[in-house]
Design a protein around this motif. Sequence first.
Motif, mmCIF file in Angstrom:
data_model
loop_
_atom_site.group_PDB
_atom_site.id
_atom_site.type_symbol
_atom_site.label_atom_id
_atom_site.label_comp_id
_atom_site.label_asym_id
_atom_site.label_seq_id
_atom_site.Cartn_x
_atom_site.Cartn_y
_atom_site.Cartn_z
ATOM 1 N N PHE A 52 2.015 11.510 1.948
ATOM 2 C CA PHE A 52 1.057 11.037 0.946
ATOM 3 C C PHE A 52 -0.159 10.341 1.561
ATOM 4 N N VAL A 53 -0.221 10.263 2.877
ATOM 5 C CA VAL A 53 -1.328 9.553 3.516
ATOM 6 C C VAL A 53 -2.411 10.540 3.909
ATOM 7 N N ARG A 54 -3.635 10.174 3.585
ATOM 8 C CA ARG A 54 -4.789 10.997 3.936
ATOM 9 C C ARG A 54 -5.552 10.315 5.065
ATOM 10 N N PRO A 55 -6.509 11.008 5.679
ATOM 11 C CA PRO A 55 -7.318 10.358 6.712
ATOM 12 C C PRO A 55 -7.905 9.050 6.184
ATOM 13 N N GLY A 56 -7.863 8.047 7.023
ATOM 14 C CA GLY A 56 -8.309 6.722 6.618
ATOM 15 C C GLY A 56 -7.140 5.812 6.274
ATOM 16 N N PRO A 99 -5.792 2.259 -2.025
ATOM 17 C CA PRO A 99 -4.418 1.746 -1.941
ATOM 18 C C PRO A 99 -3.915 1.736 -0.502
ATOM 19 N N ALA A 100 -3.116 0.737 -0.199
ATOM 20 C CA ALA A 100 -2.464 0.670 1.109
ATOM 21 C C ALA A 100 -1.430 1.789 1.200
#
Length: 162
Positions: A52-56, A99-100
């Motif tokens: 679920f994590v994108r660049p950044g 969001p973190a």
Amino acid sequence: MSARMTAAPAISIPDLEALIREGVPLVGNFGVSIDELVPGRVRMRMPYKDDFVRPGGTVTGPAMFGLADVALYAAVLSLIGRVELAVTTSMTINFLRRPAPVGIVCEGRVLKLGKRLAYGEVLLFSEDALDEPVAHATGTYSIPPHAPVSVTVSGYRDGGAD
């Protein structure tokens, strides 16, 4: 809608979670769980996953959108019961802050339930900051003809005009 509920939801949490896993498998595979379900309202959570994590280093928008969509589905079904062919006709999401990379909690509620359409909103929060939403979504669900379920919420009745 009043905060004081006078009836049980028209679908149980275990039935709704199974329906999400089986009927909406993309979001069902997110590991979504339901914390609370009352007529017209739901509180759900999506655990953190590296997918679920994108660049950044932030949670990707499509994962949050999927959670918002299924939350509104759950809120609608809490009023009408297991009507699997209730479908999204429109949905808009506004991303309010980054969001973190933690789990996401959302709260969905039906604002208006008619015979053919339901309209509602969903607020999404990072698990580590439940006081400030990271996104706000609104949407409309189309409700196919079905056997009515009688659910009355204090100050709110099923059935207005669409």
